[in-house]
Design an enzyme around this catalytic site. Structure first.
Site, PDB file in Angstrom:
ATOM      1  N   ASP A 174      14.967 -17.703  25.175  1.00  0.00           N
ATOM      2  CA  ASP A 174      13.903 -18.078  26.131  1.00  0.00           C
ATOM      3  C   ASP A 174      12.593 -18.185  25.356  1.00  0.00           C
ATOM      4  O   ASP A 174      12.514 -17.824  24.182  1.00  0.00           O
ATOM      5  CB  ASP A 174      13.797 -17.017  27.246  1.00  0.00           C
ATOM      6  CG  ASP A 174      12.774 -17.394  28.320  1.00  0.00           C
ATOM      7  OD1 ASP A 174      12.570 -18.592  28.582  1.00  0.00           O
ATOM      8  OD2 ASP A 174      12.162 -16.480  28.905  1.00  0.00           O
ATOM      9  N   SER A 175      11.573 -18.647  26.048  1.00  0.00           N
ATOM     10  CA  SER A 175      10.246 -18.721  25.430  1.00  0.00           C
ATOM     11  C   SER A 175       9.608 -17.336  25.324  1.00  0.00           C
ATOM     12  O   SER A 175       8.675 -17.141  24.544  1.00  0.00           O
ATOM     13  CB  SER A 175       9.341 -19.604  26.289  1.00  0.00           C
ATOM     14  OG  SER A 175       9.288 -19.079  27.610  1.00  0.00           O
ATOM     15  N   CYS A 185      16.305 -20.431  30.131  1.00  0.00           N
ATOM     16  CA  CYS A 185      14.992 -21.001  30.397  1.00  0.00           C
ATOM     17  C   CYS A 185      15.188 -22.341  31.101  1.00  0.00           C
ATOM     18  O   CYS A 185      15.795 -23.256  30.529  1.00  0.00           O
ATOM     19  CB  CYS A 185      14.259 -21.197  29.067  1.00  0.00           C
ATOM     20  SG  CYS A 185      12.677 -22.039  29.237  1.00  0.00           S
ATOM     21  N   ASN A 186      14.677 -22.438  32.307  1.00  0.00           N
ATOM     22  CA  ASN A 186      14.784 -23.697  33.059  1.00  0.00           C
ATOM     23  C   ASN A 186      13.982 -24.814  32.392  1.00  0.00           C
ATOM     24  O   ASN A 186      14.414 -25.958  32.327  1.00  0.00           O
ATOM     25  CB  ASN A 186      14.221 -23.518  34.473  1.00  0.00           C
ATOM     26  CG  ASN A 186      15.040 -22.560  35.319  1.00  0.00           C
ATOM     27  OD1 ASN A 186      15.846 -22.981  36.131  1.00  0.00           O
ATOM     28  ND2 ASN A 186      14.832 -21.273  35.146  1.00  0.00           N
ATOM     29  N   THR A 187      12.805 -24.458  31.914  1.00  0.00           N
ATOM     30  CA  THR A 187      11.903 -25.451  31.341  1.00  0.00           C
ATOM     31  C   THR A 187      12.551 -26.146  30.151  1.00  0.00           C
ATOM     32  O   THR A 187      12.414 -27.362  29.979  1.00  0.00           O
ATOM     33  CB  THR A 187      10.590 -24.760  30.917  1.00  0.00           C
ATOM     34  OG1 THR A 187      10.161 -23.905  31.973  1.00  0.00           O
ATOM     35  CG2 THR A 187       9.512 -25.768  30.616  1.00  0.00           C
ATOM     36  N   TYR A 245       6.356 -22.413  27.438  1.00  0.00           N
ATOM     37  CA  TYR A 245       7.028 -23.713  27.352  1.00  0.00           C
ATOM     38  C   TYR A 245       6.588 -24.642  28.487  1.00  0.00           C
ATOM     39  O   TYR A 245       6.616 -25.855  28.348  1.00  0.00           O
ATOM     40  CB  TYR A 245       8.543 -23.511  27.436  1.00  0.00           C
ATOM     41  CG  TYR A 245       9.234 -23.205  26.127  1.00  0.00           C
ATOM     42  CD1 TYR A 245       8.537 -23.057  24.940  1.00  0.00           C
ATOM     43  CD2 TYR A 245      10.623 -23.076  26.105  1.00  0.00           C
ATOM     44  CE1 TYR A 245       9.208 -22.767  23.751  1.00  0.00           C
ATOM     45  CE2 TYR A 245      11.298 -22.800  24.925  1.00  0.00           C
ATOM     46  CZ  TYR A 245      10.592 -22.647  23.751  1.00  0.00           C
ATOM     47  OH  TYR A 245      11.260 -22.372  22.584  1.00  0.00           O
ATOM     48  N   GLY A 246       6.224 -24.038  29.619  1.00  0.00           N
ATOM     49  CA  GLY A 246       5.859 -24.846  30.787  1.00  0.00           C
ATOM     50  C   GLY A 246       4.672 -25.756  30.549  1.00  0.00           C
ATOM     51  O   GLY A 246       4.459 -26.721  31.272  1.00  0.00           O
ATOM     52  N   CYS A 305      12.345 -20.194  37.280  1.00  0.00           N
ATOM     53  CA  CYS A 305      11.861 -19.829  35.947  1.00  0.00           C
ATOM     54  C   CYS A 305      12.393 -18.420  35.746  1.00  0.00           C
ATOM     55  O   CYS A 305      12.268 -17.571  36.646  1.00  0.00           O
ATOM     56  CB  CYS A 305      10.338 -19.835  35.896  1.00  0.00           C
ATOM     57  SG  CYS A 305       9.658 -19.050  34.409  1.00  0.00           S
ATOM     58  N   THR A 306      12.995 -18.177  34.597  1.00  0.00           N
ATOM     59  CA  THR A 306      13.659 -16.887  34.405  1.00  0.00           C
ATOM     60  C   THR A 306      12.676 -15.714  34.353  1.00  0.00           C
ATOM     61  O   THR A 306      13.076 -14.562  34.489  1.00  0.00           O
ATOM     62  CB  THR A 306      14.513 -16.902  33.123  1.00  0.00           C
ATOM     63  OG1 THR A 306      13.688 -17.329  32.029  1.00  0.00           O
ATOM     64  CG2 THR A 306      15.696 -17.840  33.286  1.00  0.00           C
ATOM     65  N   HIS A 307      11.399 -16.014  34.172  1.00  0.00           N
ATOM     66  CA  HIS A 307      10.402 -14.941  34.226  1.00  0.00           C
ATOM     67  C   HIS A 307      10.208 -14.412  35.648  1.00  0.00           C
ATOM     68  O   HIS A 307       9.825 -13.249  35.829  1.00  0.00           O
ATOM     69  CB  HIS A 307       9.039 -15.449  33.736  1.00  0.00           C
ATOM     70  CG  HIS A 307       8.904 -15.506  32.250  1.00  0.00           C
ATOM     71  ND1 HIS A 307       9.544 -16.440  31.473  1.00  0.00           N
ATOM     72  CD2 HIS A 307       8.189 -14.729  31.393  1.00  0.00           C
ATOM     73  CE1 HIS A 307       9.227 -16.240  30.204  1.00  0.00           C
ATOM     74  NE2 HIS A 307       8.407 -15.218  30.124  1.00  0.00           N
TER      75      HIS A 307
HETATM   76  N1  DGL Z   1      11.235 -18.620  31.334  1.00  0.00           N
HETATM   77  C1  DGL Z   1      11.025 -20.018  31.269  1.00  0.00           C
HETATM   78  C2  DGL Z   1      11.772 -20.788  32.360  1.00  0.00           C
HETATM   79  O1  DGL Z   1      12.788 -20.332  32.833  1.00  0.00           O
HETATM   80  C3  DGL Z   1       9.668 -20.590  31.070  1.00  0.00           C
HETATM   81  C4  DGL Z   1       8.421 -19.840  30.886  1.00  0.00           C
HETATM   82  C5  DGL Z   1       7.421 -20.624  30.046  1.00  0.00           C
HETATM   83  O2  DGL Z   1       7.510 -20.489  28.817  1.00  0.00           O
HETATM   84  O3  DGL Z   1       6.612 -21.394  30.601  1.00  0.00           O
HETATM   85  O4  DGL Z   1      11.404 -21.855  32.731  1.00  0.00           O
END
Ligand code: DGL
Length: 294
Positions: free
Chosen positions: A28-29, A92-94, A60-61, A211-213
């Protein structure tokens, strides 16, 4: 282009070729992938885990699609060469919504991605008003819009790209104070209320945490929501997919050993170390590995 993100179905299950406890790389990021790691570790307690956070490029977003694709390919090249994982989870979805085809074309190992749970959200909605809470990058993806057209065409969908939540989740995990007001402002656009023709009021009843966060803040979301909604976290589905590809856990495992890599090379603080330990990184060997690019 429509490609298979979560399933990885075109790739063979690796259980037949891995006769030892597998090495799983969770990527992930930042720390968001821990929400996915936790579920996978429950399903494969025997596995050896490498958790890689590309914190040098967080968030990453905020990255454009070409920059993000290039970045993930370059970091993954280094990680795979160093750790030789049997399977990679892009938690990470992004990143998943843009880079999985390139990763699968470049590397022979299976990649399991993470994409907005639009289908599950639509299926769970009675009001037919749902929200997809994601990063600005994920919200902008053609892939996300295709998911909505395919699985939620009869729903009103609030597609909400938050610029702050991933950073707030990072702070929360580190035990730093995060204002209720800041969280409430970010989730507010998810909550839609409509008066139907018959006079009844319909409201958002399901929110996909895309978003996994964000599951790190789930209890705060629940406390701050203007009305109760169901939050959908894709982590259990991802863990199930990993289980399908790797097969059941072995009795002679590595006992959930986990190694964490942070691309920024910044020191791992006491609070971050504690947060990793609390999430099942027994014998955590946190290590900073500078992966600065260009
Ligand atoms: N955790 C990441 C996701 O699932 C992105 C967070 C980021 O780096 O913007 O999209």
């Amino acid at each position: 282009m429509r490609y298979d993100l979560l399933a990885g179905a075109a790739q063979p299950a690796v259980s037949s070729i891995v006769m030892r406890p597998p090495c799983i790389l969770v990527f992930d990021s930042g720390v968001g992938g821990l929400t996915v790691h936790e579920e996978i570790a429950r399903a494969r307690p025997d596995a050896r885990f490498v958790y890689a956070a590309d914190d040098a490029a967080f968030p990453y977003g905020a990255l454009g699609e070409d920059a993000l694709r290039g970045r993930v390919m370059a970091v993954m090249e280094r990680l795979i060469a160093r750790f030789s994982p049997d399977l990679v989870v892009v938690a990470c979805n992004t990143a998943s919504t843009i880079v999985l085809p390139a990763l699968r074309a470049r590397f022979a190992i299976p990649f399991v991605g993470t994409v907005p749970a639009v289908k599950a959200a639509a299926a769970a909605s009675a009001s037919r008003i749902i929200a997809v809470l994601a990063t600005p990058g994920t919200v902008a993806r053609d892939y996300t819009r295709e998911l909505i057209n395919s699985f939620a065409s009869d729903c009103e969908v609030a597609l909400v790209g938050s610029t702050r939540l991933a950073s707030l989740a990072e702070a929360h995990l580190r035990g730093e104070p995060v204002d209720d007001a800041a969280i409430a402002a970010e989730i507010a656009p998810c909550f839609i209320e409509r008066r139907r023709g018959d006079g009844r009021v319909a409201r958002t009843d399901v929110i996909s945490l895309s978003c996994t966060h964000y599951p790190l803040l789930r209890a705060r979301f629940e406390a701050l929501a203007p009305w109760p909604v169901r939050f959908i976290d894709p982590a259990p589905a991802i863990a199930r997919r990993v289980g399908q590809l790797l097969g059941p856990a072995m009795s002679h495992g590595a006992g959930g050993t986990a190694h964490a890599v942070f691309t920024s090379g910044r020191g791992v603080t006491q609070r971050l170390r504690a947060a990793f330990s609390a999430r099942g990184f027994s014998g955590l060997e946190a290590q900073e590995e500078a992966l600065a690019l260009n």
